[in-house]
Enzyme design. Structure first.
Site, PDB file in Angstrom:
ATOM      1  N   ASN A   1      38.402  40.513   6.271  1.00 50.75           N
ATOM      2  CA  ASN A   1      37.195  40.974   5.602  1.00 50.75           C
ATOM      3  C   ASN A   1      37.217  40.524   4.141  1.00 50.75           C
ATOM      4  O   ASN A   1      38.132  40.864   3.403  1.00 50.75           O
ATOM      5  CB  ASN A   1      37.116  42.503   5.686  1.00 50.75           C
TER       6      ASN A   1
ATOM      7  N   ARG B   1       0.815  -1.223   0.000  1.00 55.23           N
ATOM      8  CA  ARG B   1       0.000   0.000   0.000  1.00 55.23           C
ATOM      9  C   ARG B   1       0.849   1.274   0.000  1.00 55.23           C
ATOM     10  O   ARG B   1       0.365   2.350  -0.297  1.00 55.23           O
ATOM     11  CB  ARG B   1      -0.935  -0.006   1.225  1.00 55.23           C
TER      12      ARG B   1
HETATM   13  C1  UD1 Z   1      -1.925  -6.789  10.667  1.00 57.42           C
HETATM   14  C2  UD1 Z   1      -2.881  -7.796  11.316  1.00 57.42           C
HETATM   15  C3  UD1 Z   1      -4.171  -7.086  11.671  1.00 57.42           C
HETATM   16  C4  UD1 Z   1      -3.899  -5.922  12.591  1.00 57.42           C
HETATM   17  C5  UD1 Z   1      -2.850  -4.982  11.980  1.00 57.42           C
HETATM   18  C6  UD1 Z   1      -2.435  -3.959  13.026  1.00 57.42           C
HETATM   19  C7  UD1 Z   1      -2.463 -10.011  10.335  1.00 57.42           C
HETATM   20  C8  UD1 Z   1      -2.935 -11.032   9.369  1.00 57.42           C
HETATM   21  N1  UD1 Z   1      -3.164  -8.867  10.393  1.00 57.42           N
HETATM   22  O1  UD1 Z   1      -2.523  -6.344   9.472  1.00 57.42           O
HETATM   23  O2  UD1 Z   1      -5.043  -7.984  12.338  1.00 57.42           O
HETATM   24  O3  UD1 Z   1      -5.085  -5.200  12.847  1.00 57.42           O
HETATM   25  O4  UD1 Z   1      -1.683  -5.725  11.584  1.00 57.42           O
HETATM   26  O5  UD1 Z   1      -1.386  -3.163  12.631  1.00 57.42           O
HETATM   27  O6  UD1 Z   1      -1.526 -10.248  11.048  1.00 57.42           O
HETATM   28  N2  UD1 Z   1       5.082  -8.996   7.625  1.00 57.42           N
HETATM   29  C9  UD1 Z   1       6.092  -9.933   7.523  1.00 57.42           C
HETATM   30  N3  UD1 Z   1       5.944 -10.972   6.666  1.00 57.42           N
HETATM   31  C10 UD1 Z   1       4.827 -11.166   5.918  1.00 57.42           C
HETATM   32  C11 UD1 Z   1       3.790 -10.202   6.042  1.00 57.42           C
HETATM   33  C12 UD1 Z   1       3.945  -9.135   6.907  1.00 57.42           C
HETATM   34  O7  UD1 Z   1       7.125  -9.832   8.177  1.00 57.42           O
HETATM   35  O8  UD1 Z   1       4.777 -12.151   5.172  1.00 57.42           O
HETATM   36  C13 UD1 Z   1       5.267  -7.859   8.530  1.00 57.42           C
HETATM   37  C14 UD1 Z   1       5.167  -6.506   7.841  1.00 57.42           C
HETATM   38  O9  UD1 Z   1       6.447  -6.074   7.413  1.00 57.42           O
HETATM   39  C15 UD1 Z   1       4.584  -5.614   8.930  1.00 57.42           C
HETATM   40  C16 UD1 Z   1       3.824  -6.571   9.826  1.00 57.42           C
HETATM   41  O10 UD1 Z   1       4.239  -7.877   9.489  1.00 57.42           O
HETATM   42  O11 UD1 Z   1       5.567  -4.951   9.691  1.00 57.42           O
HETATM   43  C17 UD1 Z   1       2.315  -6.452   9.629  1.00 57.42           C
HETATM   44  O12 UD1 Z   1       2.014  -6.666   8.267  1.00 57.42           O
HETATM   45  P1  UD1 Z   1       0.952  -5.773   7.504  1.00 57.42           P
HETATM   46  O13 UD1 Z   1       0.874  -6.238   6.103  1.00 57.42           O
HETATM   47  O14 UD1 Z   1       1.187  -4.349   7.756  1.00 57.42           O
HETATM   48  O15 UD1 Z   1      -0.384  -6.264   8.257  1.00 57.42           O
HETATM   49  P2  UD1 Z   1      -1.747  -5.481   8.367  1.00 57.42           P
HETATM   50  O16 UD1 Z   1      -2.516  -5.643   7.124  1.00 57.42           O
HETATM   51  O17 UD1 Z   1      -1.504  -4.108   8.853  1.00 57.42           O
HETATM   52 CA    CA Z   2       0.271  -2.808   9.194  1.00 54.89          CA
END
Ligand code: UD1
Ligand code: CA
Length: 476
Positions: A397, A24
């Site tokens: 200067n 995103r």
């Molecule tokens: C996640 C939660 C959601 C919560 C939200 C809060 C899940 C499925 N969802 O959603 O319930 O409300 O956070 O902030 O957990 N990441 C990895 N490996 C991956 C995918 C993600 O390390 O394969 C890391 C990302 O870098 C990030 C974190 O996990 O720092 C969260 O991932 P993100 O995609 O932001 O999850 P959200 O959609 O925000």
């Molecule tokens: Ca997130």
């Protein structure tokens, strides 16, 4: 076995999830390397973790791993992290937050008492919130899972906390998997969990990717616990903004704005005045002294230190520099990697480039550019000048339009202007060259040879006079 040893193995172990692509964000840069007030999202979260003095933090990396690991190396070198081992664990494919934790568990050695799991994209998190979570976990008799939640007016994008009729947490349902009723729930998952290791290791084995995003969700460990009648405890974070995710540019901008205001309010409390508190961009690591004034549209970045009584009129950028007390930065200055002494005046409109040192009471006027030069006490360059690779002695200067010609297209050379020298306007000093103590350079000279102390050097053709020139012309 010493008690000390046992203590060491029974500590919370942090797992920070930072492998995701951050789709995103629409960026070539991994999401966690974007910044809020000059500090990466990743460092901010690690900083909060460090507040609990853990021995080790495992950061899950994957997407653009090299870049994230380079940032981890920078963070590790900071004093604040000197007693904490930050290690990177690799998630091969970004198959979801559950898969990230599976990868981490495969690589983490030792036997911690609990795992603290958190995402790397919640930049306003504080150590206090983590402490509250840890204490609640203990007060609630150490459940298998402790979940930090928050209530949002607009829960869009977050996982919803679904509770059963008794109020026990039954599941976390991601926005994309919600039915209409679930979508209306305002209690959401912050992605901050405290989990018991034995439970975590067994629960992640049961995860699957049967959901709308085809990912392995860490959130599903909650329903695993519920179905096994294991204890899940969920409490709302005191300050919702601390657990807000920076998933898009807009969310990032919002959090940056909020943090900026917090920083400025902090400096107000310590005696700094702002012309407009919402129009000053003071980075996290900047230090400002008492009775400083920060004008509108000023950016102060990096590890900049500004002493007491410094006035920055505004529309300026100051980065990685120190400015000593009593100095006035007039409107429109750009100052990089330089050190400015006491009671100087700069600008309006000057450019102080890296490696510049100004001693006390130096005066730099409008349209002056200085690079890698040392100007000693009370030296002046009040108008339209370029000084590069030079030293300018006390009380010297430098007249309007003086240029140090420091570059022959290949190499840089030094110019030395000694104490009390006077450089007449519009002179070129072709380096390497030395202008002696108390020497004078006549206006308009191109100086290619050293000028002895107290001498006058003039290099210009003699003025020719043609009398009655105008009347002769008009006769034609
Ligand atoms: C996640 C939660 C959601 C919560 C939200 C809060 C899940 C499925 N969802 O959603 O319930 O409300 O956070 O902030 O957990 N990441 C990895 N490996 C991956 C995918 C993600 O390390 O394969 C890391 C990302 O870098 C990030 C974190 O996990 O720092 C969260 O991932 P993100 O995609 O932001 O999850 P959200 O959609 O925000
Ligand atoms: Ca997130």
């Amino acid at each position: 076995v010493s008690t000390n040893n046992q203590k060491n193995t029974k500590q919370p172990h942090f797992i920070v999830l930072a492998a995701g692509k951050g789709v995103r964000m629409r960026s070539a840069k991994p999401k966690v390397l974007h910044q809020v007030c000059g500090v990466t999202l990743l460092e901010r979260v690690l900083y909060a973790c460090a507040g609990l003095a853990p021995k080790e933090i495992s950061v899950v990396t994957g997407n653009k791993r090299e870049l994230v690991e380079a940032e981890l190396e920078t963070i590790q070198k900071r004093e604040y992290f000197s007693k904490i081992k930050i290690s990177s664990v690799f998630q091969k494919e970004q198959k979801g937050t559950g898969d990230a934790v599976i990868s981490a568990l495969e690589q983490i050695k030792g036997n911690p008492e609990l795992f603290f799991i958190l995402p790397a994209d919640i930049p306003l998190l504080s150590k206090e919130t983590l402490e509250v979570a840890l204490n609640s976990w203990k007060e609630n008799k150490c459940p298998e899972i402790f979940l930090l939640t928050t209530y949002l007016d607009d829960p869009t994008g977050y996982g919803r906390i679904v509770r059963d009729n008794d109020g026990s947490v039954q599941a976390i349902v991601e926005e994309k998997d919600c039915n209409a009723e679930q979508r209306a729930i305002r209690e959401v998952n912050t992605s901050i969990y405290i989990v018991k290791p034995e439970f975590l290791r067994s629960a992640v084995k049961t995860l699957n990717s049967n959901n709308s995003q085809g990912e392995f969700y860490l959130t599903d460990i909650v329903s695993v616990a519920y179905q096994n009648k294991q204890s899940v405890c969920a409490e709302a974070a005191l300050n919702g903004i601390e657990v807000a995710g920076a998933n898009s540019r807009f969310e990032l901008a919002e959090l940056d704005r909020l943090r900026r205001l917090q920083i400025n309010i902090h400096w107000c409390d310590l005696g700094v005045s702002f012309e407009d508190i919402e129009q000053a961009y003071v980075d996290e690591r900047v230090e400002l002294g008492e009775d400083c004034f920060v004008g509108a549209n000023t950016r102060i970045q990096g590890d900049t230190k500004i002493a007491n009584n410094v006035v920055i009129e505004g529309d300026s950028l100051i980065t990685e520099s120190t400015i000593d007390s009593g100095t006035r930065i007039k409107l429109g200055c750009y100052i990089e990697e330089s050190s400015i002494g006491k009671d100087c005046t700069l600008g309006p409109f000057c450019h102080i480039r890296p490696g510049t040192i100004l001693d006390e009471q130096v005066k730099i006027g409008n349209f002056v550019e200085i690079k890698k030069s040392h100007l000693q006490a009370r030296a002046k360059a009040p108008h339209l000048t370029y000084l590069g690779d030079s030293t300018v002695g006390e009380n010297a200067n430098v007249g309007a339009g003086t240029i140090t010609c420091n570059y022959d297209g290949k190499n840089k050379f030094k110019t030395v202007i000694k104490n009390g020298a006077f450089i007449g306007s519009n002179s070129s000093l072709v380096a390497p060259v030395v202008i002696g103590e108390g020497a004078t350079v006549g206006a308009g000279s191109v100086i290619t040879k050293d000028v002895p102390d107290s001498a006058l050097a003039v290099e210009r053709s003699e003025q020719r006079m043609v009398n009655n020139w105008k009347s002769k012309k008009s006769k034609k």
